[in-house]
Design an enzyme around this catalytic site. Structure first.
Site, PDB file in Angstrom:
ATOM      1  N   ASN A   6       0.854  -1.182   0.000  1.00 45.15           N
ATOM      2  CA  ASN A   6       0.000   0.000   0.000  1.00 45.15           C
ATOM      3  C   ASN A   6       0.901   1.248   0.000  1.00 45.15           C
ATOM      4  O   ASN A   6       1.684   1.452   0.935  1.00 45.15           O
ATOM      5  CB  ASN A   6      -0.897  -0.036   1.247  1.00 45.15           C
ATOM      6  CG  ASN A   6      -1.816   1.161   1.307  1.00 45.15           C
ATOM      7  OD1 ASN A   6      -1.405   2.288   1.067  1.00 45.15           O
ATOM      8  ND2 ASN A   6      -3.075   0.929   1.640  1.00 45.15           N
ATOM      9  N   HIS A   9       1.103   6.198   1.840  1.00 48.03           N
ATOM     10  CA  HIS A   9       1.871   7.154   2.644  1.00 48.03           C
ATOM     11  C   HIS A   9       3.076   7.754   1.912  1.00 48.03           C
ATOM     12  O   HIS A   9       3.696   8.690   2.415  1.00 48.03           O
ATOM     13  CB  HIS A   9       2.234   6.543   3.989  1.00 48.03           C
ATOM     14  CG  HIS A   9       0.989   6.288   4.797  1.00 48.03           C
ATOM     15  ND1 HIS A   9       0.043   7.272   4.989  1.00 48.03           N
ATOM     16  CD2 HIS A   9       0.503   5.170   5.385  1.00 48.03           C
ATOM     17  CE1 HIS A   9      -0.968   6.763   5.684  1.00 48.03           C
ATOM     18  NE2 HIS A   9      -0.718   5.497   5.936  1.00 48.03           N
ATOM     19  N   HIS A  42      -5.418   3.724  -1.838  1.00 50.32           N
ATOM     20  CA  HIS A  42      -6.752   4.096  -1.347  1.00 50.32           C
ATOM     21  C   HIS A  42      -7.068   5.516  -1.791  1.00 50.32           C
ATOM     22  O   HIS A  42      -6.425   6.464  -1.337  1.00 50.32           O
ATOM     23  CB  HIS A  42      -6.722   3.982   0.185  1.00 50.32           C
ATOM     24  CG  HIS A  42      -8.042   4.222   0.851  1.00 50.32           C
ATOM     25  ND1 HIS A  42      -8.219   4.057   2.206  1.00 50.32           N
ATOM     26  CD2 HIS A  42      -9.256   4.611   0.373  1.00 50.32           C
ATOM     27  CE1 HIS A  42      -9.477   4.323   2.535  1.00 50.32           C
ATOM     28  NE2 HIS A  42     -10.125   4.680   1.435  1.00 50.32           N
ATOM     29  N   ARG A  44      -9.222   8.220  -1.153  1.00 58.94           N
ATOM     30  CA  ARG A  44     -10.195   8.609  -0.118  1.00 58.94           C
ATOM     31  C   ARG A  44     -11.059   9.758  -0.597  1.00 58.94           C
ATOM     32  O   ARG A  44     -10.631  10.578  -1.422  1.00 58.94           O
ATOM     33  CB  ARG A  44      -9.454   9.031   1.167  1.00 58.94           C
ATOM     34  CG  ARG A  44      -8.738   7.910   1.864  1.00 58.94           C
ATOM     35  CD  ARG A  44      -8.160   8.399   3.182  1.00 58.94           C
ATOM     36  NE  ARG A  44      -9.207   8.631   4.141  1.00 58.94           N
ATOM     37  CZ  ARG A  44      -9.484   7.811   5.171  1.00 58.94           C
ATOM     38  NH1 ARG A  44      -8.766   6.739   5.380  1.00 58.94           N
ATOM     39  NH2 ARG A  44     -10.469   8.076   5.994  1.00 58.94           N
ATOM     40  N   ARG A  48      -6.800  12.834   0.957  1.00 62.18           N
ATOM     41  CA  ARG A  48      -5.714  13.270   1.853  1.00 62.18           C
ATOM     42  C   ARG A  48      -4.353  12.747   1.416  1.00 62.18           C
ATOM     43  O   ARG A  48      -3.332  13.286   1.782  1.00 62.18           O
ATOM     44  CB  ARG A  48      -6.005  12.868   3.291  1.00 62.18           C
ATOM     45  CG  ARG A  48      -5.948  11.389   3.541  1.00 62.18           C
ATOM     46  CD  ARG A  48      -6.063  11.070   5.015  1.00 62.18           C
ATOM     47  NE  ARG A  48      -7.390  11.358   5.547  1.00 62.18           N
ATOM     48  CZ  ARG A  48      -7.861  10.810   6.669  1.00 62.18           C
ATOM     49  NH1 ARG A  48      -7.099   9.991   7.370  1.00 62.18           N
ATOM     50  NH2 ARG A  48      -9.069  11.071   7.091  1.00 62.18           N
ATOM     51  N   GLU A  72      -8.387   0.591  -3.162  1.00 61.91           N
ATOM     52  CA  GLU A  72      -9.208   0.637  -1.946  1.00 61.91           C
ATOM     53  C   GLU A  72     -10.120   1.838  -2.043  1.00 61.91           C
ATOM     54  O   GLU A  72      -9.683   2.923  -2.455  1.00 61.91           O
ATOM     55  CB  GLU A  72      -8.313   0.837  -0.725  1.00 61.91           C
ATOM     56  CG  GLU A  72      -7.873  -0.414  -0.069  1.00 61.91           C
ATOM     57  CD  GLU A  72      -7.091  -0.076   1.189  1.00 61.91           C
ATOM     58  OE1 GLU A  72      -7.409   0.918   1.873  1.00 61.91           O
ATOM     59  OE2 GLU A  72      -6.137  -0.797   1.453  1.00 61.91           O
ATOM     60  N   THR A 103      -8.141   3.602   8.423  1.00 63.06           N
ATOM     61  CA  THR A 103      -9.325   2.747   8.474  1.00 63.06           C
ATOM     62  C   THR A 103      -9.380   2.079   9.852  1.00 63.06           C
ATOM     63  O   THR A 103      -8.415   1.439  10.264  1.00 63.06           O
ATOM     64  CB  THR A 103      -9.233   1.674   7.370  1.00 63.06           C
ATOM     65  OG1 THR A 103      -8.820   2.301   6.162  1.00 63.06           O
ATOM     66  CG2 THR A 103     -10.559   0.989   7.158  1.00 63.06           C
ATOM     67  N   GLU A 153     -10.949  -9.401   2.888  1.00 67.27           N
ATOM     68  CA  GLU A 153      -9.687  -9.051   3.539  1.00 67.27           C
ATOM     69  C   GLU A 153      -9.988  -8.922   5.023  1.00 67.27           C
ATOM     70  O   GLU A 153     -10.807  -8.078   5.427  1.00 67.27           O
ATOM     71  CB  GLU A 153      -9.119  -7.736   2.981  1.00 67.27           C
ATOM     72  CG  GLU A 153      -7.811  -7.359   3.682  1.00 67.27           C
ATOM     73  CD  GLU A 153      -7.071  -6.199   3.022  1.00 67.27           C
ATOM     74  OE1 GLU A 153      -7.186  -5.994   1.793  1.00 67.27           O
ATOM     75  OE2 GLU A 153      -6.367  -5.486   3.759  1.00 67.27           O
ATOM     76  N   HIS A 192      -3.668  -4.625   7.709  1.00 68.02           N
ATOM     77  CA  HIS A 192      -3.791  -3.431   8.556  1.00 68.02           C
ATOM     78  C   HIS A 192      -2.937  -3.585   9.808  1.00 68.02           C
ATOM     79  O   HIS A 192      -3.094  -4.522  10.574  1.00 68.02           O
ATOM     80  CB  HIS A 192      -5.233  -3.111   8.968  1.00 68.02           C
ATOM     81  CG  HIS A 192      -5.424  -1.628   9.135  1.00 68.02           C
ATOM     82  ND1 HIS A 192      -5.076  -0.964  10.278  1.00 68.02           N
ATOM     83  CD2 HIS A 192      -5.849  -0.693   8.264  1.00 68.02           C
ATOM     84  CE1 HIS A 192      -5.311   0.325  10.112  1.00 68.02           C
ATOM     85  NE2 HIS A 192      -5.775   0.515   8.903  1.00 68.02           N
TER      86      HIS A 192
HETATM   87  N1  PXP Z   1      -5.815  -3.116   4.118  1.00 65.58           N
HETATM   88  C1  PXP Z   1      -6.758  -2.143   4.159  1.00 65.58           C
HETATM   89  C2  PXP Z   1      -8.140  -2.491   3.745  1.00 65.58           C
HETATM   90  C3  PXP Z   1      -6.434  -0.833   4.553  1.00 65.58           C
HETATM   91  O1  PXP Z   1      -7.385   0.109   4.608  1.00 65.58           O
HETATM   92  C4  PXP Z   1      -5.092  -0.545   4.875  1.00 65.58           C
HETATM   93  C5  PXP Z   1      -4.711   0.864   5.232  1.00 65.58           C
HETATM   94  O2  PXP Z   1      -4.978   1.721   4.196  1.00 65.58           O
HETATM   95  C6  PXP Z   1      -4.152  -1.583   4.814  1.00 65.58           C
HETATM   96  C7  PXP Z   1      -4.547  -2.861   4.457  1.00 65.58           C
HETATM   97  C8  PXP Z   1      -2.718  -1.351   5.138  1.00 65.58           C
HETATM   98  O3  PXP Z   1      -2.610  -1.018   6.470  1.00 65.58           O
HETATM   99  P1  PXP Z   1      -1.215  -0.478   7.023  1.00 65.58           P
HETATM  100  O4  PXP Z   1      -0.948   0.809   6.315  1.00 65.58           O
HETATM  101  O5  PXP Z   1      -1.467  -0.323   8.479  1.00 65.58           O
HETATM  102  O6  PXP Z   1      -0.197  -1.532   6.690  1.00 65.58           O
END
Ligand code: PXP
Length: 239
Positions: A6, A9, A42, A44, A48, A72, A103, A153, A192
């Site tokens: 992901n 960030h 994602h 959003r 952001r 996402e 999330t 997931e 997550h």
């Molecule tokens: N899976 C989903 C559905 C998420 O919303 C996120 C965060 O955007 C992640 C995985 C990844 O989480 P993390 O950034 O904490 O590794």
């Protein structure tokens, strides 16, 4: 095991100064080179981090066969329209609220059955593999199966935040939920809050075939670079 990185960030850092760098697309390329199996981003409602243009660029790469893209998004009409236009290989539906830092829990598929049925049908028609981001709860798994999502997931955020006994209880919930969903014929992913320290128990759950990891990889990348950070997780995920 499928590692979806992901890259939200990377975009968070760029948006902090409204610059053009660091570039999420370059990050995606580096992650793939280091062994990532796919890229998750994602879009959003509040934009952001990932911007529409980022998602368009990622979707163009996906269309060219250069990456597997998991978009996402919240189950809003705006996002469904964007996904149906961009046609990423996968869409993960997540709950979203403007106030949250990230999330915060799984989707309530049971409580929004009619809406979710409609959204999943539209995304299935667009050719996307739809994943429901849910807590390890059999009612939510049954509902996800019922509305014809192909994938779930499992939300590992509580597992990641808990310690000791509480964490072990949540791990057991995830193990049982993963098996339950796999037996129903659903594809099972998890994600997550996963870090190099807490990911191994997820790798040891046979029914889970993919993990989505973001924050920890981007954070580790500050010290070891994004390729090494990705490779470290990929190595941990070997079965
Ligand atoms: N899976 C989903 C559905 C998420 O919303 C996120 C965060 O955007 C992640 C995985 C990844 O989480 P993390 O950034 O904490 O590794």
């Amino acid at each position: 095991m499928h590692l979806g990185v992901n890259i939200d960030h990377i975009a968070t850092l760029r948006q902090a100064r409204l610059t053009t760098y660091p570039c999420p697309i370059q990050a995606a390329k580096d992650c793939l080179e280091a062994g990532a199996d796919g890229i998750t981003a994602h879009l959003r409602e509040d934009r952001r981090h990932i911007q529409d243009k980022d998602m368009e660029n990622l979707a163009a790469m996906a269309k060219a066969g250069e990456l597997h893209l998991n978009m996402e998004m919240a189950a809003t009409d705006e996002m469904v329209a964007i996904a149906c236009k961009l046609k990423p290989q996968a869409v993960c539906l997540v709950p979203e609220s403007r106030e949250e830092l990230t999330t915060e829990g799984g989707l309530d598929v049971v409580g929004h059955l009619a809406r979710m049925t409609d959204v999943v049908a539209r995304l299935n028609d667009a050719g996307c593999a739809v994943s429901m981001f849910i807590d390890p709860d059999t009612k939510q798994i049954d509902a996800s199966k019922h509305i014809q999502a192909a994938v779930i997931e499992l939300h590992t955020g509580h597992y990641a935040n808990f310690e000791g006994e509480q964490q072990q209880v949540e791990l057991k919930n995830i193990q049982e939920a993963a098996k339950y969903a796999d037996d129903l014929g659903l594809i099972v992913h998890a994600g997550h809050g996963l870090t190099l320290d807490n990911t191994k128990p997820m790798v040891n759950i046979p029914a889970i075939i993919g993990l989505n990891i973001g924050h920890a990889i981007v954070a580790d990348a500050l010290f070891v670079g994004i390729k090494q950070a990705t490779a470290n997780f990929k190595a941990l995920m070997q079965r």
